[in-house]
Scaffold this motif. Structure first.
Motif, PDB file in Angstrom:
ATOM      1  N   ARG A 176     -26.573 -16.831 -37.000  1.00  0.00           N
ATOM      2  CA  ARG A 176     -25.225 -16.828 -37.565  1.00  0.00           C
ATOM      3  C   ARG A 176     -25.317 -17.381 -38.977  1.00  0.00           C
ATOM      4  NH1 ARG A 176     -24.932 -21.969 -34.763  1.00  0.00           N
ATOM      5  NH2 ARG A 176     -24.564 -23.547 -36.343  1.00  0.00           N
TER       6      ARG A 176
ATOM      7  N   ASN B  93     -25.640 -27.068 -24.593  1.00  0.00           N
ATOM      8  CA  ASN B  93     -24.907 -28.290 -24.922  1.00  0.00           C
ATOM      9  C   ASN B  93     -25.758 -29.241 -25.736  1.00  0.00           C
ATOM     10  OD1 ASN B  93     -22.757 -27.423 -23.441  1.00  0.00           O
ATOM     11  ND2 ASN B  93     -23.186 -28.685 -21.663  1.00  0.00           N
ATOM     12  N   ASN B  94     -27.033 -29.317 -25.384  1.00  0.00           N
ATOM     13  CA  ASN B  94     -27.894 -30.314 -26.012  1.00  0.00           C
ATOM     14  C   ASN B  94     -28.543 -29.807 -27.284  1.00  0.00           C
ATOM     15  OD1 ASN B  94     -28.659 -32.992 -25.812  1.00  0.00           O
ATOM     16  ND2 ASN B  94     -30.647 -32.497 -24.911  1.00  0.00           N
ATOM     17  N   CYS B  95     -28.224 -28.595 -27.692  1.00  0.00           N
ATOM     18  CA  CYS B  95     -28.795 -28.073 -28.928  1.00  0.00           C
ATOM     19  C   CYS B  95     -27.965 -28.583 -30.100  1.00  0.00           C
ATOM     20  CB  CYS B  95     -28.785 -26.543 -28.929  1.00  0.00           C
ATOM     21  SG  CYS B  95     -29.283 -25.862 -30.514  1.00  0.00           S
ATOM     22  N   PRO B  96     -28.560 -29.376 -30.988  1.00  0.00           N
ATOM     23  CA  PRO B  96     -27.760 -29.906 -32.098  1.00  0.00           C
ATOM     24  C   PRO B  96     -27.347 -28.831 -33.091  1.00  0.00           C
ATOM     25  CG  PRO B  96     -30.051 -30.636 -32.246  1.00  0.00           C
ATOM     26  CD  PRO B  96     -29.937 -29.878 -30.975  1.00  0.00           C
ATOM     27  N   TYR B  97     -28.028 -27.688 -33.071  1.00  0.00           N
ATOM     28  CA  TYR B  97     -27.709 -26.617 -34.022  1.00  0.00           C
ATOM     29  C   TYR B  97     -26.772 -25.590 -33.405  1.00  0.00           C
ATOM     30  CZ  TYR B  97     -31.889 -28.753 -35.941  1.00  0.00           C
ATOM     31  OH  TYR B  97     -32.804 -29.657 -36.411  1.00  0.00           O
ATOM     32  N   LYS B  98     -26.549 -25.699 -32.101  1.00  0.00           N
ATOM     33  CA  LYS B  98     -25.666 -24.792 -31.362  1.00  0.00           C
ATOM     34  C   LYS B  98     -26.008 -23.324 -31.624  1.00  0.00           C
ATOM     35  CE  LYS B  98     -23.125 -27.712 -29.056  1.00  0.00           C
ATOM     36  NZ  LYS B  98     -24.260 -28.627 -28.895  1.00  0.00           N
TER      37      LYS B  98
ATOM     38  N   ARG C 162     -26.952 -18.890 -26.963  1.00  0.00           N
ATOM     39  CA  ARG C 162     -25.849 -17.985 -26.625  1.00  0.00           C
ATOM     40  C   ARG C 162     -25.917 -17.660 -25.143  1.00  0.00           C
ATOM     41  NH1 ARG C 162     -24.361 -19.773 -30.486  1.00  0.00           N
ATOM     42  NH2 ARG C 162     -24.068 -18.900 -32.561  1.00  0.00           N
ATOM     43  N   PHE C 163     -24.775 -17.733 -24.491  1.00  0.00           N
ATOM     44  CA  PHE C 163     -24.748 -17.560 -23.036  1.00  0.00           C
ATOM     45  C   PHE C 163     -24.081 -16.249 -22.666  1.00  0.00           C
ATOM     46  CE2 PHE C 163     -23.035 -18.620 -18.731  1.00  0.00           C
ATOM     47  CZ  PHE C 163     -24.258 -18.841 -18.130  1.00  0.00           C
TER      48      PHE C 163
END
Lengths: 752, 475
Positions: A554, A615-620, A623-624
């Protein structure tokens, strides 16, 4: 694309000794070009010509060839930008380029060309070519005359090739009524579109990847278009169609192209033909560069144009082609519909863009963070009205509204139908590009807009690190210095860690990526390239609205500074492939784990979908698959087999309930490793540059570099040694393999 | 200046001058007498809600987690909130029966059976969520370390895996503990019920209990051992549930205060839930003599203490966020109080920190109405606490470009409401068919069971009748 590449080449700063170009942009809307500007001036679109003339008048004092403007002045003559720009241009004669947008008046283009000529840029930075096959004259007028004649019954048969005038023709021409007067209408088109419906004959046009053809680059280099595949639906190419109706010949495109080229290739035709096919272009071809002299009428015409130019007092409405759908021809392409607009981040809709001040004056309030409901405006001019959602765009010029064409299609396909507002219906021959004064009212209604980014400020966080060229020269390590990472022992690269890090075998390559924020324009091509390569599903407006877009890379776009006149920075964010990946530690079933070549891998078959990793990815960046997204487009519709053919066979399709994310294009890596092993017999380290990720391959600016970090000479290793290199959120000690090169701007001290 | 120090004798735990047999009758009759009409109505409603829960789960399995309001930054929503909420409620039972047992708190016997039942049903409601919230429910058994031909093991680093063990162990031990305590009472019912089927069932579960001396010795020992085993579990379960958050690196989750704070919150909400149910049950079944106002007061004190501990934790989190100097964490907490979810934060603060402060007043502490209302308010507050922790931290973490707002869908809401169906279905069955007060244990703390009749100095009246007339003790 070439312009982007050439622009970014001269912004590629490797050391403090390097120089960098300086970009000034004067525009009404905030464009991708505007986001790259070192200085940006926002004025109404209708005033841009005035600005150009004022600049010409200032330059006329110092250079010859612009005498038409001596003594000329308008409201911009005293503008600080005019003096500064004139000085810059004069100091950089032969090293500057001045260019005007395609939708400006011919007179302004003529003046810009004259300025470039006067500054000695022609044949230095600007090349002018004499184009064959063009007719002088006003095409708009010719088209209007033709429609009138068709309407009068002057023609029995009308042949329309490729275009879609029932949709795009100015509304006042009454194209649909006119065409109903013709006895036979034949339309060659890739889609059964609005025009096809009004045509007695719709002929299936082959896609350009299905046909033989040829063409010129814009500098006149000749090239042959080769098909990638036989026409899937028996489509006919333009040349085949024309050969049939004009000469009555039923020849294949291949034969036709060879016939044409028999004149262009000297010597043995087959040998020459094969060489062209191999090279992709004809050597030593190209239009003739010319150094035109000013036409005798130039002074009189431009003086008249400049004298008549004025800026309207009302709110102007500017029509633009959509950055994604162009004039609407790609409206049925869901990849593009779901690609976030590079500046607004809107998907699946067109809106009326306006500045915060104008919106406030007109009584529009944008939605807050917890809502996606935007106000709807009713815009009126010349007796016609349309309603469109309002989007408040910081940095847009005041008293100006920009709208994108290409939406509001009716029954042309399951993607495009009913998306957005059709603005062609509102456009007339008199107001093709803009309307100088419109009435805007608030309907009081709200409309849901699906944008992929809901917060637009970096909140002062050191995410995109930026400095001016001067600051960089003073402190080359400014990017690293912006964050103090505690706990890095002397001589070590990373902070201390509680755990033993992963051990990597010596024989494995170690993959890494660097993204240069100084050249990235945020255009979004990487997102689409990744989507095509990795079979990423399109999820539709409803799901994007819920924040479930699936893009693996993104682009975060932030506004900096004053809300009225902010700067924009862009940052592509793919998976960082952290060496101490927080996602890996929390997965209860070890579905995401590290590979020996340093990839953070996602094992779809093992994933049970707890979403803890995301959730635990600091970079978000994870993708689910909340639903079985690919199912609909792979199994429904009229031709699911065709959609299935669009999938990359090297990449698995993900079922609902599993997590996915950027893989560094692991399928390409594996292929290269296998090839290398086969060629060398023992090494699995592919040569530098032999693995290109899809995003890297597509990036027009060359902002993305990727490769093996164990090779200290690889491009990526060298790029990461650049002192602008920094790791996003380095203080978390997750040790990302993807790093960024800090952004630089090159402001003119006189304008700061 | 002289002060007179007086010994304040403990209030009798069972009032109303009951005899052993009247206590047996009081509790046994609930099971033996015909089913009252209100029970059928309540059971019907609970069954409908339970059916709705099953329907929602079926829809979820069929369609996917997308029917919930989850999105990209917020991967956990109501499901995990409800899980933590129900597990928290499930803390009170074992705390009351095990920890208070070890601390020789005799008053626990009035409510322990009841609270343990509530615990077990609450943990059942909680356990649903981790199982159904996953994307691929049909392979959820991969969470368990089951030997398999692929030699694929779960990841023992993951707090979710610890959760699986913690919650299932807690459930098993709580169930055993509950059952062991029930054995003597099942024997009592076996001997009293008239129907043959009833005798068989109660007899089956009574394990041949005759009330012999050896049996009592073994019983007491095993009960003590189980209490010892259950005690660390009370503390560990919510500690490990808190690890789901604390072990992550998300600002607002990554907090070392979480284990004690979660345990305090769990006890807080558990006691509140026991209070809510108890006040209804004692009224309907006329158990005011056993579950007295003194009990209510003691429980309110625990609610006040744990509520204040929770409040302290809220304030401490803020302090550490500032003191720690990490800008992301600072933002996370300021954003909780002032950001888009501030409505939930202040709801939580009001319910959990301010509302228990009413219990400083003895009058309110002993007021049945005030206790009932505040116990419900506390559980609303505790639900919001979990909402604030789970959602607000995820919605706005490190990169503002990835921020997103989460709202639930109707499926989220109905699934949550449906768990009350499961809870009350179970609970009503329990009330109807099991002794809701530990008959054998309550007899041990009756005045009649005390050879001294609460008479420390030997100058008190000696018969129960005389004792009952003492006004200051029955106040």
């Amino acid at each position: 694309m070439e312009s982007t590449r050439r622009f970014s080449e001269s912004r590629n700063v490797e050391s403090t000794g390097d120089s960098m170009n300086r970009l000034y942009v004067v525009e009404s809307n905030y464009t991708v070009t505007g986001t790259m500007a070192d200085h940006r001036l926002r004025i109404k679109s209708g005033e841009i010509a005035l600005f150009g003339y004022a600049l010409a008048a200032r330059l006329a004092e110092s250079v010859t060839g612009l005498s038409a403007f001596s003594g000329y002045s308008n409201k911009f003559s005293q503008h600080s930008w005019v003096a500064v720009l004139a000085e810059e241009l004069l100091n950089n004669r032969g090293m500057s380029i001045l260019t005007a947008g395609t939708d400006h008046a011919t007179e302004l283009h003529a003046v810009v060309a004259a300025i470039n000529r006067a500054l000695g840029n022609v044949n230095e930075t600007v090349s002018l070519y004499d184009l064959p096959f063009t007719q002088p004259g006003d095409n708009r007028e010719a088209f209007a005359r033709m429609v009138r004649e068709i309407g009068n019954g002057a023609y029995d048969t009308v042949v329309i090739i490729g275009t879609n005038p029932s949709y795009t023709a100015p509304a006042d021409l009454g194209f649909d009524d006119a065409i109903s007067q013709a006895a036979a209408v034949i339309h060659l088109s890739g889609y059964y579109d609005e025009t096809s419906k009004n045509a007695g004959w719709h002929i299936n046009r082959a896609h350009y990847l299905e046909q033989w053809g040829d063409g010129y680059s814009y500098t006149g280099v000749q090239s042959v278009i080769q098909p990638m595949i036989q026409p899937l639906f028996g489509g006919r190419s333009e040349i085949e169609f024309l050969a049939t109706i004009i000469y009555g010949e039923d020849k294949t495109g291949h034969e036709l192209v060879r016939e044409t080229w028999s004149g262009a290739i000297s010597g043995n035709f087959d040998r020459g033909w094969n060489k062209v096919l191999h090279d992709g272009l004809l050597e030593n071809s190209g239009f003739e560069a010319v150094t035109p002299a000013l036409n005798g009428n130039f002074d009189a015409t431009t003086r008249e144009a400049a004298g008549n130019a004025s800026s309207g007092d009302g709110i102007e409405l500017v029509f633009k082609t959509d950055p994604k759908l162009f004039d609407g021809r790609w409206a049925n392409n869901p990849w593009l519909q779901e690609l976030p607009d590079p500046v607004t981040k809107i998907t699946w809709d067109n809106v009326a863009l306006m500045s915060p001040a104008t919106a406030e004056r007109l009584g529009f309030r944008g939605s807050k963070f917890d809502s996606k409901e935007e106000p709807v405006a009713r815009i009126e001019a010349g007796g016609s009205t349309f309603e469109i959602p309002v989007w408040i765009l910081p940095g847009h010029a005041d008293d100006s509204i920009t709208v994108y064409q290409g939406y509001g299609r009716k029954s042309i396909g399951r993607v495009a139908d009913g998306i957005g507002v059709n603005l062609y219906a509102f456009r007339t021959t008199a107001n093709m590009l803009s309307i100088s004064s419109v009435t805007v009212n608030n309907t009081g209604r709200l409309y849901t807009i699906a944008a992929t980014q809901d917060h637009h400020s970096m909140e002062g966080r050191p995410l995109i690190r930026e400095a001016s060229l001067e600051e960089y020269r003073t402190n080359p390590n400014f990017a690293d210095d912006m964050v103090k990472v505690p706990g890095i022992p002397e001589g070590e690269e990373h902070a201390i860690n509680l755990f033993d890090g992963p051990q990597y075998p010596k024989y494995e390559p170690q993959w890494g990526m660097a993204i240069d924020l100084n050249t990235c324009t945020g255009c979004g091509v990487c997102t689409i390239a990744c989507q095509a390569e990795n079979n990423i599903p399109v999820v539709g407006k409803r799901e994007v609205k819920r924040g479930r877009e699936m893009h693996w890379i993104r682009i975060d776009r932030y506004f900096n500074g004053d809300t009225d006149n902010p700067q924009v920075v862009q940052q592509p964010v793919p998976c960082m492939h952290c060496e101490q990946a927080p996602c890996e530690q929390v997965c209860p079933v070890a579905a995401t784990a590290h590979s020996d070549d340093g990839l953070n891998q996602m094992t779809y078959n093992r994933c049970i979908g707890t979403r803890y990793c995301a959730n635990n990815c600091p970079y978000k960046v994870r993708r689910f698959n909340f639903f079985n997204y690919p199912k609909e487009f792979l199994t429904t519709g009229s031709d699911p087999e065709i959609i299935q053919m669009a999938m990359n066979p090297d990449v698995s399709i993900r079922f609902r309930g599993v997590m996915e994310k950027c893989t560094y294009c692991v399928q390409r890596i594996s292929r290269a490793k296998i090839d290398t092993k086969r060629e060398t017999g023992n090494s699995i380290k592919p040569a530098d540059g032999s693995v290109k990720t899809a995003c890297q391959q597509a990036c027009p600016a060359g902002a993305i570099t990727f490769g093996d970090l164990t090779d200290s000479n690889s491009i990526v290793s060298r790029t990461k040694r650049n002192n602008r290199n920094y790791m996003l959120l380095e203080e978390l000690n997750v040790r990302p393999r993807t790093s960024y090169l800090a952004k630089l701007r090159n402001p003119n001290p006189k304008l700061v | 200046m002289s002060k007179k120090y007086e010994y304040v004798p403990e209030q009798p735990l069972v009032q109303g001058n009951h005899t052993f047999s009247s206590i047996t009758a009081l509790i046994g009759d609930i099971v033996e007498k015909p089913t009252p009409m209100w029970w059928y109505i309540a059971f019907g409603v609970s069954n409908l809600l339970l059916a709705m829960l099953l329907g929602m789960i079926a829809y979820l399995v069929w369609e996917g987690t997308g029917i919930w309001g989850l999105n990209n930054p917020v991967g956990w929503g109501w499901a995990i909130i409800n899980f933590v909420w129900w597990v928290g409620i499930g803390h009170a039972g074992t705390l009351i029966s095990a920890i208070l047992f070890l601390f020789r708190q005799g008053w626990r016997t009035a409510i322990n059976r009841f609270a343990e039942a509530m615990t077990i049903f609450a943990v059942m409601c909680a356990g649903i969520f981790p199982a159904i919230h996953v994307g691929r429910i049909w392979v959820v058994y991969w969470m368990f370390p089951i030997p398999n031909q692929m030699q694929m093991w779960p990841n023992f680093n993951s707090p979710l895996l610890w959760d699986v063990f913690a919650v299932s162990t807690y459930f098993t031990v709580s169930l055993l503990f509950w059952y062991v305590g029930l054995v003597p009472d099942f024997a009592t019912l076996r001997d009293r019920v008239k129907s043959k089927f009833g005798r068989f069932i109660y007899g089956f579960f009574a394990l041949g209990w005759t009330g012999g001396n050896r049996q009592w010795q073994n019983y007491e020992k095993s009960y003590l051992i189980l209490a010892g085993l259950a005690t660390p579990l009370v503390l560990s379960v919510h500690t490990i549930v808190s690890f789901d958050f604390a072990v992550s690196i998300i600002p607002g989750w990554h907090t070392t205060i979480f284990p004690p704070y979660f345990v305090a919150g769990a006890i807080f909400s558990g006691f509140a839930m026991v209070m809510t149910l108890m006040i209804i049950a004692r009224k309907i079944y006329g158990l005011e003599d056993i579950m007295t106002v003194n009990h209510i007061e003691k429980m309110n004190m625990i609610i006040l203490v744990t509520g204040t501990m929770v409040g302290f934790a809220y304030v401490m989190e803020f302090f550490i966020a500032w003191y720690g100097g990490v800008e992301y964490e600072k933002f996370a907490f300021i954003n909780r109080a002032l950001g888009p979810y501030s409505w939930a934060y202040w709801m939580m603060f009001l319910c959990n920190v301010f509302s228990p402060q009413f219990f400083w007043s003895k009058k309110l502490r002993r007021s049945v109405t005030a206790s009932f209302i505040l116990s419900i308010v506390v559980n609303i507050g505790m639900w919001f606490e979990r909402f604030v922790i789970t959602v607000s931290s995820l919605a706005q973490d490190y990169l503002p470009g990835a921020w997103g707002y989460y709202s639930p869908t109707w499926v989220d809401v109905l699934t949550y409401v449906g768990t009350f169906g499961l809870f009350f279905t179970n609970f009503l069955l329990f009330l109807r068919f099991m002794p809701m007060v530990a008959i054998a244990e309550i007899k041990m703390v009756m005045p009649q069971a005390d050879p001294h009749y609460y008479d420390e100095n030997g100058d008190e009246p000696v018969t129960a009748n005389e004792f009952a007339k003492k006004p200051d003790l029955n106040a």
